[in-house]
Each structure stands twice: as structure tokens, then as C-alpha cells.
Design a protein around this motif. Sequence first.
Motif, PDB file in Angstrom:
ATOM      1  N   ARG A  54       0.853  -1.199   0.000  1.00  0.00           N
ATOM      2  CA  ARG A  54       0.000   0.000   0.000  1.00  0.00           C
ATOM      3  C   ARG A  54       0.884   1.242   0.000  1.00  0.00           C
ATOM      4  NH1 ARG A  54      -5.311   0.163   1.307  1.00  0.00           N
ATOM      5  NH2 ARG A  54      -5.181   1.701   2.986  1.00  0.00           N
ATOM      6  N   ARG A  55       0.475   2.215  -0.806  1.00  0.00           N
ATOM      7  CA  ARG A  55       1.206   3.461  -0.941  1.00  0.00           C
ATOM      8  C   ARG A  55       0.196   4.618  -0.929  1.00  0.00           C
ATOM      9  NH1 ARG A  55       2.982   6.019  -6.147  1.00  0.00           N
ATOM     10  NH2 ARG A  55       1.850   7.659  -5.012  1.00  0.00           N
ATOM     11  N   PRO A  56       0.640   5.843  -0.692  1.00  0.00           N
ATOM     12  CA  PRO A  56      -0.285   6.982  -0.685  1.00  0.00           C
ATOM     13  C   PRO A  56      -0.782   7.287  -2.092  1.00  0.00           C
ATOM     14  CG  PRO A  56       1.883   7.594   0.199  1.00  0.00           C
ATOM     15  CD  PRO A  56       2.008   6.232  -0.382  1.00  0.00           C
ATOM     16  N   PRO A  57      -1.904   7.994  -2.197  1.00  0.00           N
ATOM     17  CA  PRO A  57      -2.411   8.382  -3.512  1.00  0.00           C
ATOM     18  C   PRO A  57      -1.571   9.477  -4.142  1.00  0.00           C
ATOM     19  CG  PRO A  57      -3.737   9.372  -1.807  1.00  0.00           C
ATOM     20  CD  PRO A  57      -2.769   8.457  -1.103  1.00  0.00           C
ATOM     21  N   HIS A  58      -1.777   9.697  -5.422  1.00  0.00           N
ATOM     22  CA  HIS A  58      -1.128  10.800  -6.113  1.00  0.00           C
ATOM     23  C   HIS A  58      -1.894  12.088  -5.830  1.00  0.00           C
ATOM     24  CE1 HIS A  58       1.363   8.077  -8.569  1.00  0.00           C
ATOM     25  NE2 HIS A  58       0.304   7.307  -8.553  1.00  0.00           N
ATOM     26  N   GLY A  59      -1.209  13.204  -5.887  1.00  0.00           N
ATOM     27  CA  GLY A  59      -1.870  14.489  -5.768  1.00  0.00           C
ATOM     28  C   GLY A  59      -1.939  14.991  -4.349  1.00  0.00           C
ATOM     29  N   THR A  64      -1.277  14.910   7.192  1.00  0.00           N
ATOM     30  CA  THR A  64      -1.354  13.730   8.053  1.00  0.00           C
ATOM     31  C   THR A  64      -2.174  12.608   7.442  1.00  0.00           C
ATOM     32  OG1 THR A  64      -3.256  14.714   9.185  1.00  0.00           O
ATOM     33  CG2 THR A  64      -1.077  15.074  10.158  1.00  0.00           C
ATOM     34  N   ALA A  65      -2.701  12.798   6.236  1.00  0.00           N
ATOM     35  CA  ALA A  65      -3.535  11.770   5.620  1.00  0.00           C
ATOM     36  C   ALA A  65      -2.677  10.735   4.901  1.00  0.00           C
ATOM     37  CB  ALA A  65      -4.502  12.422   4.626  1.00  0.00           C
ATOM     38  N   HIS A  66      -3.193   9.527   4.801  1.00  0.00           N
ATOM     39  CA  HIS A  66      -2.560   8.462   4.027  1.00  0.00           C
ATOM     40  C   HIS A  66      -1.130   8.203   4.494  1.00  0.00           C
ATOM     41  CE1 HIS A  66      -6.013   8.889   1.361  1.00  0.00           C
ATOM     42  NE2 HIS A  66      -5.781  10.174   1.370  1.00  0.00           N
ATOM     43  N   ASP A  67      -0.914   8.231   5.803  1.00  0.00           N
ATOM     44  CA  ASP A  67       0.411   8.043   6.380  1.00  0.00           C
ATOM     45  C   ASP A  67       0.692   6.551   6.497  1.00  0.00           C
ATOM     46  OD1 ASP A  67       2.671   7.851   8.007  1.00  0.00           O
ATOM     47  OD2 ASP A  67       2.165   9.659   9.128  1.00  0.00           O
ATOM     48  N   MET A  68       1.576   6.059   5.646  1.00  0.00           N
ATOM     49  CA  MET A  68       1.854   4.629   5.615  1.00  0.00           C
ATOM     50  C   MET A  68       2.528   4.134   6.891  1.00  0.00           C
ATOM     51  SD  MET A  68       0.606   3.572   2.729  1.00  0.00           S
ATOM     52  CE  MET A  68      -0.721   4.665   3.260  1.00  0.00           C
ATOM     53  N   ARG A  69       3.313   5.005   7.507  1.00  0.00           N
ATOM     54  CA  ARG A  69       3.979   4.590   8.748  1.00  0.00           C
ATOM     55  C   ARG A  69       2.972   4.373   9.867  1.00  0.00           C
ATOM     56  NH1 ARG A  69       8.100   9.516   8.560  1.00  0.00           N
ATOM     57  NH2 ARG A  69       6.151  10.403   7.822  1.00  0.00           N
ATOM     58  N   ARG A  70       1.959   5.241   9.919  1.00  0.00           N
ATOM     59  CA  ARG A  70       0.928   5.082  10.949  1.00  0.00           C
ATOM     60  C   ARG A  70       0.145   3.795  10.719  1.00  0.00           C
ATOM     61  NH1 ARG A  70      -0.649   8.937  14.328  1.00  0.00           N
ATOM     62  NH2 ARG A  70      -2.805   8.213  14.311  1.00  0.00           N
ATOM     63  N   GLU A  71      -0.194   3.532   9.459  1.00  0.00           N
ATOM     64  CA  GLU A  71      -0.969   2.325   9.164  1.00  0.00           C
ATOM     65  C   GLU A  71      -0.165   1.078   9.522  1.00  0.00           C
ATOM     66  OE1 GLU A  71      -3.826   0.581   5.607  1.00  0.00           O
ATOM     67  OE2 GLU A  71      -2.892   2.544   5.404  1.00  0.00           O
ATOM     68  N   GLY A  90       7.066  -4.885   6.780  1.00  0.00           N
ATOM     69  CA  GLY A  90       7.797  -3.710   7.224  1.00  0.00           C
ATOM     70  C   GLY A  90       7.380  -2.490   6.444  1.00  0.00           C
ATOM     71  N   PRO A  91       7.718  -1.303   6.968  1.00  0.00           N
ATOM     72  CA  PRO A  91       7.444  -0.060   6.252  1.00  0.00           C
ATOM     73  C   PRO A  91       8.706   0.484   5.605  1.00  0.00           C
ATOM     74  CG  PRO A  91       7.843   0.439   8.547  1.00  0.00           C
ATOM     75  CD  PRO A  91       8.130  -1.051   8.366  1.00  0.00           C
ATOM     76  N   SER A  92       8.523   1.307   4.595  1.00  0.00           N
ATOM     77  CA  SER A  92       9.614   2.106   4.056  1.00  0.00           C
ATOM     78  C   SER A  92       9.214   3.550   4.251  1.00  0.00           C
ATOM     79  CB  SER A  92       9.839   1.814   2.570  1.00  0.00           C
ATOM     80  OG  SER A  92      10.817   2.683   2.034  1.00  0.00           O
ATOM     81  N   ALA A  93       9.832   4.221   5.210  1.00  0.00           N
ATOM     82  CA  ALA A  93       9.425   5.570   5.582  1.00  0.00           C
ATOM     83  C   ALA A  93       9.933   6.636   4.617  1.00  0.00           C
ATOM     84  CB  ALA A  93       9.904   5.885   6.998  1.00  0.00           C
ATOM     85  N   ASP A  94      10.868   6.277   3.727  1.00  0.00           N
ATOM     86  CA  ASP A  94      11.387   7.278   2.808  1.00  0.00           C
ATOM     87  C   ASP A  94      10.977   6.937   1.381  1.00  0.00           C
ATOM     88  OD1 ASP A  94      13.199   5.310   1.770  1.00  0.00           O
ATOM     89  OD2 ASP A  94      14.494   5.690   3.507  1.00  0.00           O
ATOM     90  N   GLY A  99       9.777   5.751  -4.674  1.00  0.00           N
ATOM     91  CA  GLY A  99       9.463   7.162  -4.867  1.00  0.00           C
ATOM     92  C   GLY A  99       8.558   7.764  -3.812  1.00  0.00           C
ATOM     93  N   VAL A 100       7.881   6.924  -3.019  1.00  0.00           N
ATOM     94  CA  VAL A 100       6.999   7.383  -1.941  1.00  0.00           C
ATOM     95  C   VAL A 100       7.098   6.393  -0.788  1.00  0.00           C
ATOM     96  CG1 VAL A 100       5.315   8.600  -3.398  1.00  0.00           C
ATOM     97  CG2 VAL A 100       5.049   6.140  -2.960  1.00  0.00           C
ATOM     98  N   PRO A 101       6.729   6.787   0.426  1.00  0.00           N
ATOM     99  CA  PRO A 101       6.660   5.810   1.519  1.00  0.00           C
ATOM    100  C   PRO A 101       5.616   4.742   1.215  1.00  0.00           C
ATOM    101  CG  PRO A 101       6.628   8.057   2.368  1.00  0.00           C
ATOM    102  CD  PRO A 101       6.443   8.158   0.882  1.00  0.00           C
ATOM    103  N   PHE A 102       5.802   3.547   1.748  1.00  0.00           N
ATOM    104  CA  PHE A 102       4.859   2.449   1.530  1.00  0.00           C
ATOM    105  C   PHE A 102       5.049   1.445   2.653  1.00  0.00           C
ATOM    106  CE2 PHE A 102       8.823   1.028  -0.311  1.00  0.00           C
ATOM    107  CZ  PHE A 102       8.893  -0.318   0.016  1.00  0.00           C
ATOM    108  N   TYR A 103       4.184   0.450   2.692  1.00  0.00           N
ATOM    109  CA  TYR A 103       4.447  -0.694   3.553  1.00  0.00           C
ATOM    110  C   TYR A 103       3.915  -1.945   2.874  1.00  0.00           C
ATOM    111  CZ  TYR A 103      -0.357  -1.204   5.362  1.00  0.00           C
ATOM    112  OH  TYR A 103      -1.701  -1.419   5.478  1.00  0.00           O
ATOM    113  N   VAL A 104       4.412  -3.079   3.328  1.00  0.00           N
ATOM    114  CA  VAL A 104       4.039  -4.379   2.757  1.00  0.00           C
ATOM    115  C   VAL A 104       3.504  -5.258   3.871  1.00  0.00           C
ATOM    116  CG1 VAL A 104       4.919  -6.476   1.643  1.00  0.00           C
ATOM    117  CG2 VAL A 104       5.716  -4.221   0.879  1.00  0.00           C
TER     118      VAL A 104
END
Length: 341
Positions: A54-59, A64-71, A90-94, A99-104
Amino acid sequence: MSSQDSLDLVALRRWLDHHLPEQTGGALTARLIAGGRSNPTYELSDGTREWILRRPPHGHVLPTAHDMRREHRVLDALAGTAVPVPGVVGPSADADVIGVPFYVMDKLPGITLRTRADAARLSPERRRSLAHTMVDALAVLHEVDPAEVGLGDFGRPAGYLDRQLDRWRRQWEASATSPRPEVDELLHRLARHRPTTRRSGIVHGDFKLDNIMVDVDGSRILGVLDWEMSTLGDTDADLGTLCSFWDEPGEPEHPITAGSTAIQGFPSREELVERYAFVRGIDVPDISWYRAFADVKTAVILEGIHARHRSGLTVGEGFDGVGEMVGTLLDRALDLTATYS
């Protein structure tokens, strides 16, 4: 998959190898999963195992929305509790990997009931049982002590409802594609009649039928999904969200769920609230305010998605009718708050 939303699968393979050094899978493939209107969600496979990314949306979105680290954090914290959640890799905070934060997280071997047709595949008895199991899972979540699972600083329960009203006002102002004076009217009504928070705890923020993964016959919940709006706050807000998305026969349908629960077997909203109160051993006040708030919040979220879609910043299908859903939800909220002075 569009070039705009392509994933660097080589970099992801290296990232997985680092987090799962015992795995010896091959090259990754990725498939965009249909159904998500907010966070792009992908199924990853290396031919041996499968995961969900899961990754944040574009735009533009709120900071504070769509924060992958929080999820990721809330899923990791709840892993040792009775709340059913998928395991996380795990998460990728950078932004170094894709190209964007995400987690698996682990892919669960179940199904989600996104449509009325999906729900109709279950027997009436199974539908009723599943509804009760959902309510029980929500009650279990709200009984978790945040501090005991490392989430004592996950949010600020005091002032939660006031901050929510302000948050969604700001989000509307940032994403509105046309003037809708009823939004201001609704936010004023909700602010004037804001209830006093009676109980605080971990709030999922989007608890509804299609955010629950069940086994193939619907007999067991495998995981509660989509924790992007989770925080600490008024737990009655989750109950209001569940009831907002819970369709009943003879009523106008929620534009997202489109009658999924308005079929034989599913209990009424009143029964859901009664069961929740019984399981927790508490009294639950009238939740009309929370239902109206959920309708407004969802309308604002859909307006943001509509704005991103108009700008070409969405991926996948199912976005063309999103803008039309906004007015329907605002009208529902106006009806629910018609007696508010």
C-alpha cells in the motif's frame, strides 16, 4: 499498469530480501488491485509467496492523511491482540525504493464483500453471523488499551471530534471542485450539536463491510483492513461509520455500498448497536450525529478523489461516478440533522 504508477520491482525485490532474508523467491510481479479509491494497493508475487503493498495516492492530500507509517504501526501493534489483522513485513518511511513511503503486509487467503452480489453469495444465516462477528471485532478493538500495545501516543483523544470537524473542513476547502454551501451548513450543525465523548480508544476510522477480509465461505474474519485513518479518539465514531455504510431495505442506498447489506440475513443498524453495547457491557447513546458526521467525512473524501481523478492522478477503474456520490451523501447528512437548530 500505467507508467505514472509503475513500481520499481527490482528495488522492491532488494527491499524484500533485506526484510525477509530467509526467502529465496524469484523476480517480482505486481498487480493493481481493483476496489481501492484512495490508497493504490498492489498484489506482489515472487512465484512462491504473495504480499500486499500500500502506498499513498497521487496528488494533494492533508499532511497527516494516508500516512503509511501510521498504518503499519497500528497493524504491528495489534498483531498480538484478539483483533484480526494481517501480518506486516515492514514499512519504508522514505522515498528511496519506489518514490513514496509504503508498507508491505502478508496477503490473506480470503475475500472481501465489495458489492451486493458478493454478499448475496453467502447464505442468509452466514450473513447474519458475519455481521455479528464484525460487531464483536469492533468491540474487541475498542477494548484494547492503547498504552498496553505501544499506542499510547498514537493520537490525542481529548478534543478529537473538534479536530475532526476542522480537519474535514480544511480538506473540503483544499479539494472542492464546485461550490456546495451545504457543506458549511452541515459542519455548523455538527459543531453546534457535537456530543460529549463518552469513551476513547483506538479508532479504525473506516470500519465497514468491504474493509473486512473473510474466509471464502464468510464464516470467519481473517483480517480488518485499511487502517489509514486510525488514531485515538471517540469510539462511537467507528460505530457511526459502520451504521453509515450499513444499508437497510426500503431506504436510499449508500452510494458506495449500494445495498450490500440490504438483503435477507443482515441485521438492522439497531441490532448492530444493541449487540455492540451488549458485548462491551455499556450503554450507547443515539448515534445519529455520528452517522451524519460519517456521511460528511465520506463526501469530503470522495470529493478529494474526484478532484484527483479530474487531474489525471488516479489509477485503476471505478472513478467516473465518484463526483456524483458527493451530493447524495450530503443530502443524507442534511436529513439526519434536519432537527438541529
